[in-house]
Design a protein around this motif. Structure first.
Motif, PDB file in Angstrom:
ATOM      1  N   LEU A 171       7.562   3.525 -13.701  1.00  0.00           N
ATOM      2  CA  LEU A 171       7.204   4.870 -13.227  1.00  0.00           C
ATOM      3  C   LEU A 171       5.785   5.288 -13.602  1.00  0.00           C
ATOM      4  CD1 LEU A 171      10.501   6.805 -14.157  1.00  0.00           C
ATOM      5  CD2 LEU A 171       9.921   5.714 -11.977  1.00  0.00           C
ATOM      6  N   ARG A 172       5.002   4.360 -14.137  1.00  0.00           N
ATOM      7  CA  ARG A 172       3.707   4.742 -14.701  1.00  0.00           C
ATOM      8  C   ARG A 172       2.766   5.371 -13.670  1.00  0.00           C
ATOM      9  NH1 ARG A 172       1.522   0.839 -17.981  1.00  0.00           N
ATOM     10  NH2 ARG A 172      -0.366   2.090 -17.951  1.00  0.00           N
ATOM     11  N   ASP A 173       2.919   5.040 -12.404  1.00  0.00           N
ATOM     12  CA  ASP A 173       2.028   5.571 -11.369  1.00  0.00           C
ATOM     13  C   ASP A 173       2.641   6.744 -10.600  1.00  0.00           C
ATOM     14  OD1 ASP A 173       0.079   3.633 -11.956  1.00  0.00           O
ATOM     15  OD2 ASP A 173       1.084   2.169 -10.663  1.00  0.00           O
ATOM     16  N   LYS A 174       3.796   7.220 -11.059  1.00  0.00           N
ATOM     17  CA  LYS A 174       4.458   8.329 -10.352  1.00  0.00           C
ATOM     18  C   LYS A 174       4.176   9.645 -11.076  1.00  0.00           C
ATOM     19  CE  LYS A 174       8.954   9.863  -8.615  1.00  0.00           C
ATOM     20  NZ  LYS A 174       8.502   9.975  -7.219  1.00  0.00           N
ATOM     21  N   PRO A 175       3.511  10.586 -10.435  1.00  0.00           N
ATOM     22  CA  PRO A 175       3.230  11.877 -11.085  1.00  0.00           C
ATOM     23  C   PRO A 175       4.518  12.659 -11.357  1.00  0.00           C
ATOM     24  CG  PRO A 175       1.869  11.546  -9.115  1.00  0.00           C
ATOM     25  CD  PRO A 175       2.939  10.500  -9.083  1.00  0.00           C
ATOM     26  N   ASN A 176       4.561  13.334 -12.485  1.00  0.00           N
ATOM     27  CA  ASN A 176       5.672  14.215 -12.840  1.00  0.00           C
ATOM     28  C   ASN A 176       7.036  13.532 -12.729  1.00  0.00           C
ATOM     29  OD1 ASN A 176       3.837  16.441 -13.165  1.00  0.00           O
ATOM     30  ND2 ASN A 176       3.782  16.602 -10.931  1.00  0.00           N
ATOM     31  N   ALA A 177       7.112  12.293 -13.220  1.00  0.00           N
ATOM     32  CA  ALA A 177       8.376  11.558 -13.184  1.00  0.00           C
ATOM     33  C   ALA A 177       9.369  12.161 -14.164  1.00  0.00           C
ATOM     34  CB  ALA A 177       8.132  10.087 -13.505  1.00  0.00           C
ATOM     35  N   LYS A 178      10.649  12.098 -13.786  1.00  0.00           N
ATOM     36  CA  LYS A 178      11.710  12.659 -14.612  1.00  0.00           C
ATOM     37  C   LYS A 178      12.732  11.576 -14.951  1.00  0.00           C
ATOM     38  CE  LYS A 178      11.402  17.174 -12.314  1.00  0.00           C
ATOM     39  NZ  LYS A 178      12.147  18.179 -11.491  1.00  0.00           N
ATOM     40  N   VAL A 179      13.181  11.558 -16.203  1.00  0.00           N
ATOM     41  CA  VAL A 179      14.226  10.618 -16.616  1.00  0.00           C
ATOM     42  C   VAL A 179      15.334  11.382 -17.330  1.00  0.00           C
ATOM     43  CG1 VAL A 179      12.588   8.706 -16.843  1.00  0.00           C
ATOM     44  CG2 VAL A 179      13.169  10.081 -18.850  1.00  0.00           C
ATOM     45  N   ILE A 180      16.533  10.790 -17.289  1.00  0.00           N
ATOM     46  CA  ILE A 180      17.669  11.359 -18.018  1.00  0.00           C
ATOM     47  C   ILE A 180      18.288  10.257 -18.877  1.00  0.00           C
ATOM     48  CG2 ILE A 180      18.111  13.078 -16.235  1.00  0.00           C
ATOM     49  CD1 ILE A 180      20.493  11.433 -15.324  1.00  0.00           C
ATOM     50  N   GLU A 181      19.108  10.660 -19.819  1.00  0.00           N
ATOM     51  CA  GLU A 181      19.674   9.720 -20.792  1.00  0.00           C
ATOM     52  C   GLU A 181      21.173   9.938 -20.929  1.00  0.00           C
ATOM     53  OE1 GLU A 181      18.949   8.432 -25.505  1.00  0.00           O
ATOM     54  OE2 GLU A 181      18.034  10.251 -24.687  1.00  0.00           O
ATOM     55  N   LEU A 182      21.949   8.853 -20.798  1.00  0.00           N
ATOM     56  CA  LEU A 182      23.384   8.887 -21.062  1.00  0.00           C
ATOM     57  C   LEU A 182      23.598   8.118 -22.355  1.00  0.00           C
ATOM     58  CD1 LEU A 182      26.175   9.784 -19.985  1.00  0.00           C
ATOM     59  CD2 LEU A 182      26.345   7.552 -18.872  1.00  0.00           C
ATOM     60  N   ALA A 183      23.748   8.853 -23.445  1.00  0.00           N
ATOM     61  CA  ALA A 183      23.823   8.247 -24.779  1.00  0.00           C
ATOM     62  C   ALA A 183      25.254   7.848 -25.116  1.00  0.00           C
ATOM     63  CB  ALA A 183      23.268   9.218 -25.815  1.00  0.00           C
ATOM     64  N   GLY A 184      25.438   7.294 -26.317  1.00  0.00           N
ATOM     65  CA  GLY A 184      26.761   6.943 -26.806  1.00  0.00           C
ATOM     66  C   GLY A 184      27.344   8.059 -27.654  1.00  0.00           C
ATOM     67  N   LEU A 185      27.998   7.696 -28.734  1.00  0.00           N
ATOM     68  CA  LEU A 185      28.588   8.688 -29.633  1.00  0.00           C
ATOM     69  C   LEU A 185      27.504   9.268 -30.536  1.00  0.00           C
ATOM     70  CD1 LEU A 185      31.800   6.724 -30.639  1.00  0.00           C
ATOM     71  CD2 LEU A 185      31.821   9.024 -29.681  1.00  0.00           C
ATOM     72  N   ASP A 186      27.345  10.585 -30.484  1.00  0.00           N
ATOM     73  CA  ASP A 186      26.260  11.201 -31.242  1.00  0.00           C
ATOM     74  C   ASP A 186      26.488  11.220 -32.747  1.00  0.00           C
ATOM     75  OD1 ASP A 186      24.082  11.725 -29.697  1.00  0.00           O
ATOM     76  OD2 ASP A 186      24.721  13.715 -29.055  1.00  0.00           O
ATOM     77  N   ASN A 187      27.716  10.992 -33.192  1.00  0.00           N
ATOM     78  CA  ASN A 187      27.954  10.970 -34.637  1.00  0.00           C
ATOM     79  C   ASN A 187      27.651   9.609 -35.259  1.00  0.00           C
ATOM     80  OD1 ASN A 187      30.135   9.660 -33.509  1.00  0.00           O
ATOM     81  ND2 ASN A 187      31.623  10.451 -34.992  1.00  0.00           N
ATOM     82  N   LEU A 188      27.230   8.655 -34.428  1.00  0.00           N
ATOM     83  CA  LEU A 188      26.862   7.338 -34.936  1.00  0.00           C
ATOM     84  C   LEU A 188      25.350   7.256 -35.115  1.00  0.00           C
ATOM     85  CD1 LEU A 188      29.074   4.940 -32.765  1.00  0.00           C
ATOM     86  CD2 LEU A 188      29.515   5.739 -35.088  1.00  0.00           C
ATOM     87  N   GLU A 189      24.928   6.684 -36.235  1.00  0.00           N
ATOM     88  CA  GLU A 189      23.507   6.535 -36.506  1.00  0.00           C
ATOM     89  C   GLU A 189      22.828   5.672 -35.445  1.00  0.00           C
ATOM     90  OE1 GLU A 189      19.933   7.213 -38.362  1.00  0.00           O
ATOM     91  OE2 GLU A 189      21.875   8.189 -38.713  1.00  0.00           O
ATOM     92  N   LEU A 190      23.543   4.670 -34.939  1.00  0.00           N
ATOM     93  CA  LEU A 190      22.951   3.770 -33.937  1.00  0.00           C
ATOM     94  C   LEU A 190      22.561   4.530 -32.676  1.00  0.00           C
ATOM     95  CD1 LEU A 190      25.099   2.898 -31.423  1.00  0.00           C
ATOM     96  CD2 LEU A 190      26.268   1.849 -33.347  1.00  0.00           C
ATOM     97  N   GLN A 232      25.401  16.461 -11.301  1.00  0.00           N
ATOM     98  CA  GLN A 232      25.563  17.821 -10.772  1.00  0.00           C
ATOM     99  C   GLN A 232      24.438  18.733 -11.261  1.00  0.00           C
ATOM    100  OE1 GLN A 232      29.354  19.588 -11.711  1.00  0.00           O
ATOM    101  NE2 GLN A 232      29.173  21.114 -10.083  1.00  0.00           N
ATOM    102  N   ALA A 233      24.025  18.508 -12.500  1.00  0.00           N
ATOM    103  CA  ALA A 233      23.007  19.374 -13.098  1.00  0.00           C
ATOM    104  C   ALA A 233      21.592  18.997 -12.664  1.00  0.00           C
ATOM    105  CB  ALA A 233      23.106  19.324 -14.622  1.00  0.00           C
ATOM    106  N   GLN A 234      21.390  17.718 -12.309  1.00  0.00           N
ATOM    107  CA  GLN A 234      20.044  17.239 -11.991  1.00  0.00           C
ATOM    108  C   GLN A 234      20.003  16.741 -10.542  1.00  0.00           C
ATOM    109  OE1 GLN A 234      17.513  17.555 -14.171  1.00  0.00           O
ATOM    110  NE2 GLN A 234      18.949  18.448 -15.638  1.00  0.00           N
ATOM    111  N   SER A 235      19.451  17.562  -9.677  1.00  0.00           N
ATOM    112  CA  SER A 235      19.419  17.197  -8.253  1.00  0.00           C
ATOM    113  C   SER A 235      18.398  16.111  -7.958  1.00  0.00           C
ATOM    114  CB  SER A 235      19.104  18.430  -7.396  1.00  0.00           C
ATOM    115  OG  SER A 235      17.846  18.975  -7.769  1.00  0.00           O
ATOM    116  N   GLN A 236      17.402  15.966  -8.842  1.00  0.00           N
ATOM    117  CA  GLN A 236      16.382  14.942  -8.619  1.00  0.00           C
ATOM    118  C   GLN A 236      15.873  14.415  -9.952  1.00  0.00           C
ATOM    119  OE1 GLN A 236      12.745  14.992  -9.194  1.00  0.00           O
ATOM    120  NE2 GLN A 236      12.783  12.856  -8.478  1.00  0.00           N
ATOM    121  N   PHE A 237      15.859  13.103 -10.094  1.00  0.00           N
ATOM    122  CA  PHE A 237      15.223  12.430 -11.238  1.00  0.00           C
ATOM    123  C   PHE A 237      14.920  10.999 -10.814  1.00  0.00           C
ATOM    124  CE2 PHE A 237      19.806  12.064 -11.719  1.00  0.00           C
ATOM    125  CZ  PHE A 237      20.011  10.731 -12.009  1.00  0.00           C
TER     126      PHE A 237
END
Length: 345
Positions: A171-190, A232-237
């Motif tokens: 995405l380095r050449d795309k202006p105003n690029a947006k990313v999202i993250e689907l993480a794992g269990l937040d109580n884990l240090e990893l 549902q929350a992010q119509s474009q990324f």
């Protein structure tokens, strides 16, 4: 990435998969059939002093954890001088402590332990070491370096870092690029380490902004539910970093149901299903960042070397290292065939 891995020896993928520490194939096919990794060098494959290795891991309620057990078993079977005493995995720390104590009482020569909770299992690791039984601490690290002779595991920070850098380059050449993250269990240090690595990588790309993050539970069901919320929350990324290929199966279902094809997805861990999808190139999934369960096979190699008083083939030192951090390679369509033999179900 565990704190102690900063002083560890960093191995590139080639060194781990085809060098001193041989990665093992996760296939359940009979040993008489030649496996894809059989032609790689082995750490002193000649039979030597008999060694009994005790293996204690958590409950295999996840594809990666099941692959850990399979890698340990298949690796031990390669050696005529190794007897593997394997416990029934448990996510209950008290039960796992009891299982390790049973192995200590059996006077196994070496222990390989992937603790359900590294901090909670530290005392039993210390108990083994004080009883003269060297411990190979696998992945989830004990709270004290006195509780193990060698630690080997994945690089959680590096996993996020490499995912972020891959997405950044796309995405380095795309202006105003947006990313999202689907993480794992937040109580884990990893999980925190994977997110930190990802965020640090994105700092190198000022045109990219992370606009949303959801934590799932490393399951197909949670991946589908949380991904549906993100969509549902992010119509474009432009890109998605998903920490785990198991929950990624569910995420891909949600994406297909929403009819979305307007972004690229990077997975995590190295499941066979993810590699198959990358090779087919018929979905948004374009890459996955490895967290190789073959580390369990390498742990058996290290335990055998410890039991026989040997070092590691291909290294000058007489003793095995105190710490080994595996590299989180990025698997894409260009190199997927190289990594498919290590994919887990």
């Amino acid at each position: 990435m565990p704190a102690t891995s900063r002083r560890g020896l960093l191995f590139g993928t080639a060194a781990v998969s085809a060098g001193a520490l041989l990665t093992a194939c996760t296939s359940n096919e009979p040993k008489t059939e030649k496996q894809a990794t059989d032609n790689a060098p082995v750490a002193d494959d000649k039979p030597g002093k008999p060694v009994t290795i005790g293996f204690a891991g958590p409950q295999a309620d996840h594809g990666w954890l099941n692959a850990i057990n399979q890698n340990a078993k298949s690796r031990a079977e390669r050696y005529s001088d190794v007897t593997l005493e394997i416990t029934e995995g448990s996510n209950d720390t008290a039960a796992q402590i009891g299982q390790v104590q049973t192995l200590i009482n059996k006077k196994v020569d070496v222990l390989v332990i992937l603790p359900a909770d590294g901090k909670a299992l530290t005392q039993v690791g210390l108990q083994a070491m004080r009883a003269g039984i060297p411990v190979v601490n696998l992945d989830r690290i004990f709270a004290s370096p006195q509780a193990y002779r060698c630690w080997i595991g994945g690089d959680n920070y590096g996993m996020g870092l490499n995912a972020g850098n891959y997405i950044g380059e796309q995405l380095r050449d795309k202006p105003n690029a947006k990313v999202i993250e689907l993480a794992g269990l937040d109580n884990l240090e990893l999980t925190k380490q994977r997110t930190q690595g990802f965020d640090d990588a994105l700092k190198n790309y000022p045109n990219i902004k992370k606009v949303a993050r959801q934590a799932a539970d490393f399951t197909v069901e949670s991946g589908q539910a949380k991904m549906a919320q993100l969509l549902q929350a992010q119509s474009q990324f432009d890109a998605l970093w998903n920490h785990d290929d198991d929950q990624g199966v569910g995420a891909l279902r949600a994406i297909a149901q929403a009819g979305r094809k307007d972004f690229l997805m990077v997975g995590g861990a190295g499941a066979k299903s993810a590699m198959d999808a990358i090779k087919a190139d018929d979905s948004v999934l374009k890459a996955t960042v490895l967290y190789p369960p073959t580390m369990a096979a390498s742990a058996i190699d290290l335990a055998r070397a410890l039991g026989q008083g040997k070092g590691v083939s291909g290294m000058a030192e007489l003793e095995i290292p105190a710490s080994l951090t595996l590299y989180s390679a990025v698997v894409t369509k260009d190199n997927v065939d190289q990594y498919l033999p290590t994919g887990f179900n």
